[in-house]
Design an enzyme around this catalytic site. Structure first.
Site, PDB file in Angstrom:
ATOM      1  CG  ASP A  14      40.778  -2.541 -13.215  1.00 44.89           C
ATOM      2  OD1 ASP A  14      41.329  -1.191 -13.152  1.00 44.89           O
ATOM      3  OD2 ASP A  14      40.404  -2.907 -14.147  1.00 44.89           O
ATOM      4  CG  ASP A  16      36.977   1.855 -15.561  1.00 45.11           C
ATOM      5  OD1 ASP A  16      36.291   1.946 -14.560  1.00 45.11           O
ATOM      6  OD2 ASP A  16      37.708   2.477 -16.053  1.00 45.11           O
ATOM      7  CB  THR A 120      40.519   2.567 -10.496  1.00 43.99           C
ATOM      8  OG1 THR A 120      39.901   3.106 -11.638  1.00 43.99           O
ATOM      9  CG2 THR A 120      40.065   3.664  -9.186  1.00 43.99           C
ATOM     10  CE  LYS A 165      44.997   0.465 -12.064  1.00 46.83           C
ATOM     11  NZ  LYS A 165      43.993  -0.616 -12.523  1.00 46.83           N
ATOM     12  CG  ASP A 188      39.556  -5.091 -17.586  1.00 42.76           C
ATOM     13  OD1 ASP A 188      39.214  -4.791 -18.742  1.00 42.76           O
ATOM     14  OD2 ASP A 188      39.721  -4.181 -16.664  1.00 42.76           O
TER      15      ASP A 188
END
Length: 259
Positions: A14, A16, A120, A165, A188
């Protein structure tokens, strides 16, 4: 390398708060705003909506707003122009936010012969730049439609968020002949549970509270690349609403500076 699963066929990261500190979409927005893509009134309107969704915790509604706003602003512009801005945004805002720990993990996988993909919901134009600059194998991101090199203001498929995703990664794995049970994924956010749950090696990186609980319940490794003080502060704020609120305040700051 500590935290890197052995014998991985491919690794998916990922962006961010996993590879990059903060929200790449808002770094991109800062770059567009600085180049006159947004009026002050449009920025103010978006900030109000972002705060509204953050306070109410309506993540899906906010994503729809972000998508529609972004598509409207790039419509009529060339793909070359937006990709060029992506390069500049990386230099201006993103490069300094790259987390060395995540970058080291990716390099470890690459050194072991495993492809590394950035996955992402951010625009693929920005995702491609980040992946190339960091030496990743490739990137999957949200794709805006273009005709003859000009954006139409429509989207191809869905934003790469949540189940979308996971579906994109599954399709890439099928096309590449990878066994997902021998792949790794790093994120995260609990929003990426569909992706994390379908690979054999799921790793929570700087996790939000929901993902931290899920990782503990399922025995997933947890990696923390923030300083202790930073981690405590974000643990209190994290969750989708907190992240959206942070993005809103970034845009609010742009408005106050008259961009």
């Amino acid at each position: 390398m500590t935290g890197m699963p052995p014998d991985v066929e491919a690794a998916f990261f990922d962006l961010d708060n996993t590879v990059v500190r903060g929200a790449s979409l808002f770094y991109f927005a800062r770059g567009l705003a600085a180049r006159g893509f947004f009026s002050r009134r449009e920025l103010q309107g978006f900030t109000r909506r972002a705060v509204h969704y953050a306070l109410r915790g309506e993540v899906h509604g906010h994503l729809v707003e972000v998508r529609e706003l972004a598509l409207a602003f790039v419509a009529g512009h060339t793909t070359a122009e937006i990709r060029g801005i992506g390069e500049e945004v990386y230099d201006e805002h993103v490069e300094a936010k790259v987390r060395p720990g995540a970058q080291a993990l990716a390099r470890g996988h690459l050194a072991a012969g495993a492809p590394v993909w950035l996955v992402t919901a951010a625009p693929v134009e920005l995702a491609d730049v980040v992946a190339r600059r960091l030496g990743f194998t490739g990137a999957l991101g949200t794709v805006a439609e273009s005709v003859d090199g000009v954006y139409t203001g429509r989207l191809i498929g869905e934003p790469l968020h949540g189940p979308a995703k996971a579906e994109a990664v599954a399709a890439l794995a099928r096309a590449s002949g990878w066994d997902l049970a021998r792949c790794a994924a790093y994120s995260d956010s609990a929003n990426d549970l569909p992706l994390l749950s379908m690979v054999g090696h799921a790793v929570a990186v700087n996790p939000d509270r929901a993902l931290r609980r899920h990782a503990a319940a399922h025995g997933w490794p947890v990696l923390e690349f923030r300083t202790w003080q930073h981690a405590v502060r974000w643990t209190r704020r994290l969750g989708a609403a907190g992240a959206l609120g942070a993005g809103a305040f970034v845009l609010a700051g742009l408005v106050r500076r008259g961009r």
